[in-house]
Design a protein around this motif. Structure first.
Motif, PDB file in Angstrom:
ATOM      1  N   SER A 166      16.877   6.706 -13.451  1.00  0.00           N
ATOM      2  CA  SER A 166      16.490   7.522 -12.288  1.00  0.00           C
ATOM      3  C   SER A 166      15.548   8.658 -12.678  1.00  0.00           C
ATOM      4  N   SER A 167      15.608   9.089 -13.937  1.00  0.00           N
ATOM      5  CA  SER A 167      14.805  10.227 -14.392  1.00  0.00           C
ATOM      6  C   SER A 167      13.447   9.827 -14.949  1.00  0.00           C
ATOM      7  N   ARG A 168      13.472   8.842 -15.812  1.00  0.00           N
ATOM      8  CA  ARG A 168      12.298   8.579 -16.641  1.00  0.00           C
ATOM      9  C   ARG A 168      11.342   7.517 -16.080  1.00  0.00           C
ATOM     10  N   LYS A 169      11.621   6.993 -14.905  1.00  0.00           N
ATOM     11  CA  LYS A 169      10.774   5.967 -14.266  1.00  0.00           C
ATOM     12  C   LYS A 169      10.529   4.784 -15.205  1.00  0.00           C
ATOM     13  N   ILE A 170      11.594   4.394 -15.885  1.00  0.00           N
ATOM     14  CA  ILE A 170      11.498   3.318 -16.882  1.00  0.00           C
ATOM     15  C   ILE A 170      11.201   1.980 -16.223  1.00  0.00           C
ATOM     16  N   VAL A 171      11.903   1.672 -15.151  1.00  0.00           N
ATOM     17  CA  VAL A 171      11.691   0.391 -14.462  1.00  0.00           C
ATOM     18  C   VAL A 171      10.275   0.317 -13.905  1.00  0.00           C
ATOM     19  N   GLN A 172       9.837   1.384 -13.251  1.00  0.00           N
ATOM     20  CA  GLN A 172       8.493   1.395 -12.657  1.00  0.00           C
ATOM     21  C   GLN A 172       7.418   1.254 -13.733  1.00  0.00           C
ATOM     22  N   GLY A 173       7.612   1.983 -14.846  1.00  0.00           N
ATOM     23  CA  GLY A 173       6.636   1.904 -15.928  1.00  0.00           C
ATOM     24  C   GLY A 173       6.577   0.525 -16.559  1.00  0.00           C
ATOM     25  N   ALA A 174       7.749  -0.080 -16.775  1.00  0.00           N
ATOM     26  CA  ALA A 174       7.791  -1.420 -17.378  1.00  0.00           C
ATOM     27  C   ALA A 174       7.126  -2.446 -16.462  1.00  0.00           C
ATOM     28  N   ASN A 175       7.381  -2.337 -15.153  1.00  0.00           N
ATOM     29  CA  ASN A 175       6.760  -3.270 -14.204  1.00  0.00           C
ATOM     30  C   ASN A 175       5.244  -3.093 -14.173  1.00  0.00           C
ATOM     31  N   TRP A 176       4.769  -1.842 -14.293  1.00  0.00           N
ATOM     32  CA  TRP A 176       3.331  -1.590 -14.283  1.00  0.00           C
ATOM     33  C   TRP A 176       2.667  -2.198 -15.520  1.00  0.00           C
ATOM     34  N   VAL A 177       3.286  -2.015 -16.672  1.00  0.00           N
ATOM     35  CA  VAL A 177       2.714  -2.573 -17.901  1.00  0.00           C
ATOM     36  C   VAL A 177       2.673  -4.095 -17.837  1.00  0.00           C
ATOM     37  N   ARG A 178       3.711  -4.695 -17.274  1.00  0.00           N
ATOM     38  CA  ARG A 178       3.711  -6.156 -17.146  1.00  0.00           C
ATOM     39  C   ARG A 178       2.514  -6.622 -16.316  1.00  0.00           C
ATOM     40  N   GLY A 179       2.120  -5.827 -15.350  1.00  0.00           N
ATOM     41  CA  GLY A 179       0.981  -6.189 -14.514  1.00  0.00           C
ATOM     42  C   GLY A 179      -0.358  -6.078 -15.216  1.00  0.00           C
ATOM     43  N   LEU A 180      -0.370  -5.489 -16.399  1.00  0.00           N
ATOM     44  CA  LEU A 180      -1.608  -5.344 -17.177  1.00  0.00           C
ATOM     45  C   LEU A 180      -1.897  -6.553 -18.063  1.00  0.00           C
ATOM     46  N   LYS A 181      -1.044  -7.553 -17.996  1.00  0.00           N
ATOM     47  CA  LYS A 181      -1.240  -8.730 -18.858  1.00  0.00           C
ATOM     48  C   LYS A 181      -2.665  -9.276 -18.718  1.00  0.00           C
ATOM     49  N   GLY A 182      -3.317  -9.499 -19.855  1.00  0.00           N
ATOM     50  CA  GLY A 182      -4.680 -10.022 -19.867  1.00  0.00           C
ATOM     51  C   GLY A 182      -5.746  -8.952 -19.847  1.00  0.00           C
ATOM     52  N   THR A 183      -5.350  -7.682 -19.696  1.00  0.00           N
ATOM     53  CA  THR A 183      -6.322  -6.581 -19.684  1.00  0.00           C
ATOM     54  C   THR A 183      -6.888  -6.366 -21.095  1.00  0.00           C
ATOM     55  N   PRO A 184      -8.220  -6.256 -21.260  1.00  0.00           N
ATOM     56  CA  PRO A 184      -8.780  -5.962 -22.586  1.00  0.00           C
ATOM     57  C   PRO A 184      -8.270  -4.616 -23.093  1.00  0.00           C
ATOM     58  N   ASP A 185      -8.028  -4.540 -24.383  1.00  0.00           N
ATOM     59  CA  ASP A 185      -7.499  -3.305 -24.993  1.00  0.00           C
ATOM     60  C   ASP A 185      -6.268  -2.821 -24.227  1.00  0.00           C
ATOM     61  N   ILE A 186      -5.308  -3.723 -24.072  1.00  0.00           N
ATOM     62  CA  ILE A 186      -4.143  -3.439 -23.217  1.00  0.00           C
ATOM     63  C   ILE A 186      -3.341  -2.237 -23.717  1.00  0.00           C
ATOM     64  N   GLY A 187      -3.294  -2.045 -25.062  1.00  0.00           N
ATOM     65  CA  GLY A 187      -2.532  -0.926 -25.598  1.00  0.00           C
ATOM     66  C   GLY A 187      -3.039   0.412 -25.099  1.00  0.00           C
ATOM     67  N   PRO A 188      -4.305   0.717 -25.330  1.00  0.00           N
ATOM     68  CA  PRO A 188      -4.860   1.981 -24.825  1.00  0.00           C
ATOM     69  C   PRO A 188      -4.805   2.075 -23.305  1.00  0.00           C
ATOM     70  N   ALA A 189      -4.991   0.931 -22.620  1.00  0.00           N
ATOM     71  CA  ALA A 189      -4.964   0.938 -21.153  1.00  0.00           C
ATOM     72  C   ALA A 189      -3.580   1.320 -20.642  1.00  0.00           C
ATOM     73  N   ALA A 190      -2.570   0.785 -21.315  1.00  0.00           N
ATOM     74  CA  ALA A 190      -1.207   1.101 -20.906  1.00  0.00           C
ATOM     75  C   ALA A 190      -0.897   2.568 -21.142  1.00  0.00           C
ATOM     76  N   GLU A 191      -1.291   3.058 -22.313  1.00  0.00           N
ATOM     77  CA  GLU A 191      -0.984   4.446 -22.635  1.00  0.00           C
ATOM     78  C   GLU A 191      -1.737   5.406 -21.725  1.00  0.00           C
ATOM     79  N   LYS A 192      -2.906   5.010 -21.278  1.00  0.00           N
ATOM     80  CA  LYS A 192      -3.701   5.864 -20.409  1.00  0.00           C
ATOM     81  C   LYS A 192      -2.990   6.128 -19.080  1.00  0.00           C
TER      82      LYS A 192
END
Length: 387
Positions: free
Chosen positions: A98-124
């Motif tokens: 409820s505090s850290r938005k872990i579920v929302q963040g994990a779902n967002w990263v999953r949606g980045l699959k196939g994005t070039p330079d996914i690591g930096p994109a996720a951290e951004k």
């Protein structure tokens, strides 16, 4: 041979504790002495006359017609505390979710699959999912039973300031509760002061909707609410409104509903509270023990519709009688034994609301006439002989 009907898959660890010489279990029985159940709904089941008890491998008994069972002399057991650690762990997890938005963040990263330079994109994008730490925050625990006490103590260990509310706090609960927990006697103190609120009370007429519109009006803006107890404890329209307005920053529920799933800041779990192998084993072992103790010795422990009663018993002739809690009942029972030439060697009697339970050990073997006379006493519900 006692026949036990299984309405759900019950842990083998528990069933193995039944003496094979005395018990046989099956899902197919139409006539049976006892029931072991987890989540199956029994409200429409017509029980056989031989049914003596139902043991729910879990704490809640909303799937069992408790009042009808009382009228028919069927003892209903639950297994309080057997799944407490499993629920406690999930509550701590829910506080973090409820505090850290872990579920929302994990779902967002999953949606980045196939994005070039996914690591930096996720951290951004991580700033979108930042959330506060729970250390130093106020946690309100509503209900200090087996689960609530464990949650409160665990939260103290995580450096939270814990406030606990329970007007019926037991002696055992008080002894187990950390001295660091602030015990309050007014529920409104929890609503007005706490940053996080978790509810751990049974679903009763007076607890349904215990967290509702009036409660939300008293709460801090941005409060986070956890409900892993029963869905109906939190009023759905009220929590939906509070989520939409931002009054509640996040609601974690273990009970799926369309109303809650529509809310962006709600996290809904598939009733995972007690879903651990350890919890299922513990609940099954306790439920099996309760059935065996009742069928073999007449002992009632952890009943939700009759008083608990234990009278030491080894051998001999024991009479177990469930009856209405009315004047003159004990005198009527002893009168029957006197007529039949039976001396009472040991006894116990407890009442609970409209019902009472009496155990009497007698000097002679009960016969059909004695049992018939006992059953004919006004207010008598059931008579059972052991030995």
């Amino acid at each position: 041979m006692n026949q036990i009907k299984l309405y759900n898959k019950i842990s083998k660890v528990g069933l193995d504790n039944l003496d094979a010489a005395k018990y046989v279990c099956s899902e197919e029985f139409e006539d049976y002495d006892a029931v072991l159940v987890r989540s199956a709904k029994l409200h429409d089941v017509v029980f056989p006359k031989n049914l003596k008890c139902i043991a729910r491998a879990g704490a809640g008994v909303n799937n069992i017609p408790v009042d009808r069972c009382a009228e028919e002399g069927i003892v209903v057991f639950n297994t309080p505390g057997a799944n407490a650690n499993a629920v406690k762990e999930l509550v701590i997890c829910a506080l973090l979710l409820s505090s850290r938005k872990i579920v929302q963040g994990a779902n967002w990263v999953r949606g980045l699959k196939g994005t070039p330079d996914i690591g930096p994109a996720a951290e951004k994008g991580k700033a979108t999912y930042a959330g506060p730490e729970i250390a130093g925050k106020k946690l309100g625990v509503i209900g200090l039973g087996a689960i609530g006490v464990k949650v409160a103590n665990a939260a103290v260990g995580l450096d939270m300031e814990v406030w606990g509310y329970d007007p019926f706090l037991s002696v055992d609960g008080a002894l187990q509760l950390s001295r660091s927990v602030k015990h309050v006697t007014d529920l409104n103190e929890i609503f007005a002061n706490c940053d996080y609120i978790t509810v751990h009370v049974p679903l009763l007429a007076d607890t349904k909707g215990i967290i509702g519109e009036a409660a939300f009006e008293k709460m801090k803006d941005g409060v986070r609410v956890v409900n892993l107890a029963r869905g109906e404890l939190v009023d759905e329209p009220a929590i939906a409104k509070a989520l939409a307005s931002g009054k509640v920053a996040c609601y974690v529920s273990d009970f799926a509903s369309d109303v809650i799933l529509e809310q962006e800041n709600a996290i809904v779990l598939p009733h995972l509270g007690a879903s651990t192998p350890e919890s299922e084993d513990n609940c099954a072992k306790m439920a099996v023990y309760e059935i065996a103790e009742y069928l073999e010795k007449g002992t009632i422990r952890n009943s939700v519709n009759f008083p608990n009663l234990k009278v030491p018993y080894e051998t001999g002739y024991r009479m177990c009688m469930i009856h209405k809690n009315v004047q003159g009942m004990i005198g009527a029972i002893t009168g029957v034994f006197s007529e039949e030439g039976a001396n009472i060697e040991n006894m116990g009697n407890r009442s609970r609301g409209d019902y009472a339970y009496t155990i009497m050990d007698i000097s002679v073997e009960p016969n059909a006439a004695m049992i018939e006379k006992l059953g004919a006493i006004e207010g008598m519900i059931s008579v059972r002989a052991i030995g």
